[in-house]
Design an enzyme around this catalytic site. Structure first.
Site, short mmCIF file in Angstrom:
data_model
loop_
_atom_site.label_atom_id
_atom_site.label_comp_id
_atom_site.label_asym_id
_atom_site.label_seq_id
_atom_site.Cartn_x
_atom_site.Cartn_y
_atom_site.Cartn_z
N GLU A 11 -43.66 -104.27 -2.13
CA GLU A 11 -44.37 -103.83 -0.93
C GLU A 11 -43.57 -102.77 -0.17
OE1 GLU A 11 -46.62 -107.99 0.38
OE2 GLU A 11 -44.51 -107.75 0.82
N THR A 22 -48.69 -107.18 2.48
CA THR A 22 -50.05 -107.22 1.96
C THR A 22 -50.75 -108.48 2.46
OG1 THR A 22 -49.25 -108.30 -0.05
CG2 THR A 22 -49.47 -105.89 -0.10
N LYS A 24 -55.50 -112.59 5.80
CA LYS A 24 -54.79 -113.83 5.43
C LYS A 24 -53.49 -113.48 4.70
CE LYS A 24 -55.45 -117.89 2.48
NZ LYS A 24 -54.56 -117.54 1.35
N GLU A 64 -46.71 -114.68 5.82
CA GLU A 64 -45.50 -114.49 6.63
C GLU A 64 -45.74 -114.15 8.10
OE1 GLU A 64 -45.93 -112.53 3.79
OE2 GLU A 64 -44.71 -113.73 2.42
N ASP A 101 -56.48 -108.13 -1.88
CA ASP A 101 -57.51 -108.97 -2.51
C ASP A 101 -58.52 -109.41 -1.46
OD1 ASP A 101 -54.73 -110.56 -2.13
OD2 ASP A 101 -56.39 -111.83 -1.49
N1 SAH Z 1 -45.91 -114.78 -7.16
C1 SAH Z 1 -46.57 -113.64 -6.62
C2 SAH Z 1 -46.32 -113.70 -5.17
C3 SAH Z 1 -47.39 -113.19 -4.35
S1 SAH Z 1 -47.62 -114.13 -2.92
C4 SAH Z 1 -46.02 -112.45 -7.34
O1 SAH Z 1 -45.13 -112.60 -8.13
O2 SAH Z 1 -46.47 -111.33 -7.15
C5 SAH Z 1 -48.57 -113.03 -2.02
C6 SAH Z 1 -47.83 -112.16 -1.05
O3 SAH Z 1 -48.76 -111.21 -0.60
C7 SAH Z 1 -47.35 -112.90 0.18
O4 SAH Z 1 -46.17 -112.35 0.66
C8 SAH Z 1 -48.52 -112.76 1.17
O5 SAH Z 1 -48.10 -112.48 2.49
C9 SAH Z 1 -49.36 -111.60 0.64
N2 SAH Z 1 -50.77 -111.91 0.33
C10 SAH Z 1 -51.58 -111.05 -0.33
N3 SAH Z 1 -52.81 -111.57 -0.47
C11 SAH Z 1 -52.80 -112.80 0.10
C12 SAH Z 1 -53.79 -113.83 0.26
N4 SAH Z 1 -55.02 -113.70 -0.20
N5 SAH Z 1 -53.42 -114.97 0.88
C13 SAH Z 1 -52.17 -115.11 1.34
N6 SAH Z 1 -51.19 -114.18 1.22
C14 SAH Z 1 -51.49 -113.03 0.60
#
Ligand code: SAH
Length: 244
Positions: free
Chosen positions: A12, A87, A172, A175, A198
């Site tokens: 990011e 994100t 949504k 953090e 998404d």
């Molecule tokens: N394991 C994944 C981690 C992604 S977690 C990887 O390896 O890429 C998602 C991250 O993006 C988090 O930091 C969150 O703040 C953000 N995020 C993006 N879309 C999200 C959603 N639909 N719900 C919650 N957080 C989301």
């Protein structure tokens, strides 16, 4: 003016790390895994980018790493403004689209269900103040605003959606409210900048959609962050009043 970004994932942050030419200061937060990148943009402006860092071989996402990184950043760097840039999931039904970048005009938790009286419920949801220059900044840069809601999971359970809808949540993430919570304790203003990876109300699998759109959403995030920093350097939007 000391501006400090708090970001969960390197993917990011990488576009604006490259853009601003911030340099890593190795082991600055040792023994914490958080990483610091810094650059002096001009005589008045110091820019920091703080990443949560890694554990178990991947970038630390979620509320606990965000709290640790924000607390360390505030204590060690004494920022005038914390920017939580990252994100998020959006809702097509609320006008969101992939790689659209929003400023947060409110921030709360959506997965902390604490029964009891109003005080406990209020504390659980959080609803922290955002920086009072957010609205003016959004207007000047012609950016959309939306309420950020934070939880510890990438997926969304029906009870999460119910709380999000009851409270006007639009963006949504995992953090935002955690960073805002720590900022509220230290009385440091927080700006939330969120790019949609998404759509929570699409039929696509969230993780697949997130991975597919991460690079594009992060590029857009960078473009907006560059405009934000430029605007803050030019107008200050009240932040310089804090300087002693
Ligand atoms: N394991 C994944 C981690 C992604 S977690 C990887 O390896 O890429 C998602 C991250 O993006 C988090 O930091 C969150 O703040 C953000 N995020 C993006 N879309 C999200 C959603 N639909 N719900 C919650 N957080 C989301």
């Amino acid at each position: 003016m000391n501006i400090t970004f708090v970001v969960a994932m390197l993917d990011e942050a990488q576009p604006f790390i490259d853009n601003f030419g911030v340099r890593e200061v190795p082991d600055f937060f040792s023994p914490l895994p958080c990483k610091l990148y810094r650059a002096r943009l001009d005589a008045e402006t110091e820019l920091h980018v703080v990443l949560n860092g890694q554990q178990h071989g991947s970038d630390l996402v979620g509320c606990e790493p965000a709290c640790v990184a924000t607390q360390a950043a505030i204590q060690r760097l004494n920022p005038d403004l914390v920017i939580n840039s990252g994100t998020c999931g959006g809702f097509r039904s609320k006008g969101a689209d992939i790689a659209r970048v929003y400023l947060g005009n409110g921030v709360m938790f959506h997965d902390r269900r604490v029964p009891g009286d109003d005080e406990w419920g209020t504390q659980a949801l959080g609803n922290y103040d955002v920086w009072n220059g957010t609205g003016a900044l959004a207007e000047r840069l012609n950016l959309p605003v939306g309420k950020v809601t934070t939880g510890s999971s990438l997926d969304m359970q029906p009870c999460d959606l119910q709380i999000i809808n009851e409270n006007g949540g639009e963006l949504k993430d995992m953090e935002g409210a955690a960073v805002a919570f720590v900022c509220s304790l230290y009385h440091v203003p927080i700006l939330l900048v969120k790019s949609v990876t998404d759509l929570c109300d699409s039929s696509a699998e969230t993780f697949e959609e997130f991975r597919r759109n991460l690079a594009r959403a992060s590029e857009e995030l960078c473009r907006v962050n560059v405009r934000i920093i430029e605007e803050l350097r030019v107008s200050g939007l009240g932040l310089r009043d804090n300087e002693v």
